[in-house]
Design a protein around this motif. Sequence first.
Motif, PDB file in Angstrom:
ATOM      1  N   ARG A  83     -60.058 -52.616  21.184  1.00  0.00           N
ATOM      2  CA  ARG A  83     -60.593 -52.950  19.861  1.00  0.00           C
ATOM      3  C   ARG A  83     -59.520 -52.994  18.776  1.00  0.00           C
ATOM      4  NH1 ARG A  83     -66.508 -49.900  20.064  1.00  0.00           N
ATOM      5  NH2 ARG A  83     -67.269 -51.134  21.869  1.00  0.00           N
ATOM      6  N   ALA A  84     -58.495 -52.175  18.897  1.00  0.00           N
ATOM      7  CA  ALA A  84     -57.400 -52.226  17.916  1.00  0.00           C
ATOM      8  C   ALA A  84     -56.708 -53.587  17.985  1.00  0.00           C
ATOM      9  CB  ALA A  84     -56.408 -51.100  18.174  1.00  0.00           C
ATOM     10  N   ARG A  85     -56.550 -54.113  19.203  1.00  0.00           N
ATOM     11  CA  ARG A  85     -55.921 -55.437  19.343  1.00  0.00           C
ATOM     12  C   ARG A  85     -56.820 -56.507  18.749  1.00  0.00           C
ATOM     13  NH1 ARG A  85     -54.005 -59.308  18.673  1.00  0.00           N
ATOM     14  NH2 ARG A  85     -52.526 -60.583  19.859  1.00  0.00           N
ATOM     15  N   VAL A  90     -58.382 -60.432  14.245  1.00  0.00           N
ATOM     16  CA  VAL A  90     -59.221 -60.821  13.113  1.00  0.00           C
ATOM     17  C   VAL A  90     -58.386 -60.920  11.844  1.00  0.00           C
ATOM     18  CG1 VAL A  90     -61.144 -60.099  11.637  1.00  0.00           C
ATOM     19  CG2 VAL A  90     -61.340 -59.894  14.114  1.00  0.00           C
ATOM     20  N   ALA A  91     -57.472 -59.971  11.651  1.00  0.00           N
ATOM     21  CA  ALA A  91     -56.588 -60.017  10.480  1.00  0.00           C
ATOM     22  C   ALA A  91     -55.722 -61.276  10.520  1.00  0.00           C
ATOM     23  CB  ALA A  91     -55.710 -58.770  10.447  1.00  0.00           C
ATOM     24  N   GLU A  92     -55.229 -61.627  11.706  1.00  0.00           N
ATOM     25  CA  GLU A  92     -54.434 -62.849  11.858  1.00  0.00           C
ATOM     26  C   GLU A  92     -55.275 -64.084  11.549  1.00  0.00           C
ATOM     27  OE1 GLU A  92     -52.085 -65.299  15.425  1.00  0.00           O
ATOM     28  OE2 GLU A  92     -52.755 -63.240  15.750  1.00  0.00           O
ATOM     29  N   LEU A  93     -56.517 -64.070  12.002  1.00  0.00           N
ATOM     30  CA  LEU A  93     -57.420 -65.193  11.763  1.00  0.00           C
ATOM     31  C   LEU A  93     -57.679 -65.382  10.275  1.00  0.00           C
ATOM     32  CD1 LEU A  93     -59.302 -67.308  13.166  1.00  0.00           C
ATOM     33  CD2 LEU A  93     -61.115 -65.610  12.993  1.00  0.00           C
ATOM     34  N   LYS A  94     -57.937 -64.306   9.554  1.00  0.00           N
ATOM     35  CA  LYS A  94     -58.201 -64.388   8.124  1.00  0.00           C
ATOM     36  C   LYS A  94     -56.972 -64.855   7.358  1.00  0.00           C
ATOM     37  CE  LYS A  94     -61.781 -60.793   7.996  1.00  0.00           C
ATOM     38  NZ  LYS A  94     -62.135 -59.438   7.495  1.00  0.00           N
ATOM     39  N   ALA A  95     -55.791 -64.462   7.840  1.00  0.00           N
ATOM     40  CA  ALA A  95     -54.556 -64.793   7.123  1.00  0.00           C
ATOM     41  C   ALA A  95     -54.089 -66.215   7.395  1.00  0.00           C
ATOM     42  CB  ALA A  95     -53.457 -63.807   7.507  1.00  0.00           C
ATOM     43  N   THR A  96     -54.259 -66.682   8.643  1.00  0.00           N
ATOM     44  CA  THR A  96     -53.685 -67.977   9.028  1.00  0.00           C
ATOM     45  C   THR A  96     -54.709 -69.015   9.446  1.00  0.00           C
ATOM     46  OG1 THR A  96     -53.420 -67.376  11.375  1.00  0.00           O
ATOM     47  CG2 THR A  96     -51.655 -66.734   9.856  1.00  0.00           C
ATOM     48  N   GLY A  97     -55.938 -68.583   9.736  1.00  0.00           N
ATOM     49  CA  GLY A  97     -56.966 -69.519  10.191  1.00  0.00           C
ATOM     50  C   GLY A  97     -57.001 -69.708  11.686  1.00  0.00           C
ATOM     51  N   THR A  98     -56.018 -69.147  12.405  1.00  0.00           N
ATOM     52  CA  THR A  98     -55.993 -69.247  13.864  1.00  0.00           C
ATOM     53  C   THR A  98     -55.526 -67.924  14.462  1.00  0.00           C
ATOM     54  OG1 THR A  98     -53.712 -70.070  13.923  1.00  0.00           O
ATOM     55  CG2 THR A  98     -55.481 -71.724  13.820  1.00  0.00           C
ATOM     56  N   VAL A  99     -55.801 -67.768  15.754  1.00  0.00           N
ATOM     57  CA  VAL A  99     -55.309 -66.617  16.516  1.00  0.00           C
ATOM     58  C   VAL A  99     -54.648 -67.155  17.779  1.00  0.00           C
ATOM     59  CG1 VAL A  99     -55.910 -64.534  17.809  1.00  0.00           C
ATOM     60  CG2 VAL A  99     -57.109 -65.066  15.682  1.00  0.00           C
ATOM     61  N   GLN A 100     -53.377 -66.839  17.957  1.00  0.00           N
ATOM     62  CA  GLN A 100     -52.683 -67.251  19.173  1.00  0.00           C
ATOM     63  C   GLN A 100     -53.275 -66.502  20.365  1.00  0.00           C
ATOM     64  OE1 GLN A 100     -50.354 -69.755  19.333  1.00  0.00           O
ATOM     65  NE2 GLN A 100     -51.043 -70.001  17.213  1.00  0.00           N
ATOM     66  N   PRO A 101     -53.358 -67.144  21.536  1.00  0.00           N
ATOM     67  CA  PRO A 101     -53.973 -66.494  22.708  1.00  0.00           C
ATOM     68  C   PRO A 101     -53.331 -65.148  23.034  1.00  0.00           C
ATOM     69  CG  PRO A 101     -53.606 -68.831  23.127  1.00  0.00           C
ATOM     70  CD  PRO A 101     -52.924 -68.525  21.826  1.00  0.00           C
ATOM     71  N   TYR A 102     -54.165 -64.193  23.346  1.00  0.00           N
ATOM     72  CA  TYR A 102     -53.693 -62.871  23.739  1.00  0.00           C
ATOM     73  C   TYR A 102     -54.585 -62.336  24.842  1.00  0.00           C
ATOM     74  CZ  TYR A 102     -57.559 -60.955  20.920  1.00  0.00           C
ATOM     75  OH  TYR A 102     -58.802 -60.652  20.408  1.00  0.00           O
ATOM     76  N   ARG A 103     -54.091 -61.352  25.566  1.00  0.00           N
ATOM     77  CA  ARG A 103     -54.838 -60.787  26.687  1.00  0.00           C
ATOM     78  C   ARG A 103     -55.721 -59.635  26.226  1.00  0.00           C
ATOM     79  NH1 ARG A 103     -51.461 -60.436  32.290  1.00  0.00           N
ATOM     80  NH2 ARG A 103     -50.764 -62.602  32.411  1.00  0.00           N
ATOM     81  N   VAL A 118     -57.686 -64.898  25.168  1.00  0.00           N
ATOM     82  CA  VAL A 118     -58.566 -65.325  24.078  1.00  0.00           C
ATOM     83  C   VAL A 118     -57.750 -65.893  22.929  1.00  0.00           C
ATOM     84  CG1 VAL A 118     -60.376 -64.615  22.469  1.00  0.00           C
ATOM     85  CG2 VAL A 118     -60.182 -63.492  24.673  1.00  0.00           C
ATOM     86  N   GLY A 119     -58.207 -67.014  22.396  1.00  0.00           N
ATOM     87  CA  GLY A 119     -57.660 -67.581  21.174  1.00  0.00           C
ATOM     88  C   GLY A 119     -58.819 -67.947  20.263  1.00  0.00           C
ATOM     89  N   ALA A 120     -58.573 -68.118  18.980  1.00  0.00           N
ATOM     90  CA  ALA A 120     -59.670 -68.412  18.062  1.00  0.00           C
ATOM     91  C   ALA A 120     -59.173 -69.208  16.868  1.00  0.00           C
ATOM     92  CB  ALA A 120     -60.341 -67.119  17.586  1.00  0.00           C
ATOM     93  N   ALA A 121     -60.131 -69.831  16.153  1.00  0.00           N
ATOM     94  CA  ALA A 121     -59.801 -70.599  14.951  1.00  0.00           C
ATOM     95  C   ALA A 121     -61.015 -70.632  14.040  1.00  0.00           C
ATOM     96  CB  ALA A 121     -59.379 -72.020  15.314  1.00  0.00           C
ATOM     97  N   LEU A 122     -60.754 -70.604  12.732  1.00  0.00           N
ATOM     98  CA  LEU A 122     -61.816 -70.808  11.758  1.00  0.00           C
ATOM     99  C   LEU A 122     -62.219 -72.276  11.768  1.00  0.00           C
ATOM    100  CD1 LEU A 122     -60.533 -68.755   8.691  1.00  0.00           C
ATOM    101  CD2 LEU A 122     -62.519 -68.216  10.106  1.00  0.00           C
TER     102      LEU A 122
END
Length: 208
Positions: A83-85, A90-103, A118-122
């Motif tokens: 959950r810490a990861r 989420v902080a990266e998503l809010k700041a940049t609009g995307t999340v680079q894939p991570y395990r 997992v990767g994500a984008a607004l």
Amino acid sequence: IDNLKVQIAAREKAEAELQERATGLEAKIRRLIDANLMGIFTWNLEGRIVEANETFLKMVQWGREDVGSAGMRWTDLTPEEWRARDEMAVAELKATGTVQPYRKEYSRKDGSRVPVAVGAALFEEGVNESVAFVVDITKQTRVEEDFRRIEEQARAIVDSALDAVVVMDAEGIIKDWNKQAEETFGWTRSEALGRRMSETIIPVQYRL
């Protein structure tokens, strides 16, 4: 009045263009979700899963009624140690609009876990909803674990050998060096690795 009409017309045009882009984006996301090429779910920044495709549901072994109608949060699927990861993501998503894939891992309904990337984008700036892309990396993880186990076994065999064991590549660079080699040549493993055997380890009088 004329200026006001012009402003209103410009605003309506901009809103229409924005709506058209949003509709086009939604259609593209919909086609991607329905294609089931990878696990995909949409979620809001409060963590609630809005929608998930069949690939993701099969991956985590939860039913659509569990995920959708029950208002499940994606944090509910995340083991405590990950959950810490996720908070960093989420902080990266809010700041940049995307999340680079991570395990990470997701918890399945039967209590088992599935390793994923997992990767994500607004969807767009200022919007509360995001889309996450999930890939099952179970096979890759097993291969890595098998390779790590083989390396550990090989290391144990080399270290337990009664003779000096030195592994070199085609250019004579030392790649492995066991404990007996340390005693024979007087170099520790960390000192020997990366050196050229013929130039630095063997005394000059014994070189070919």
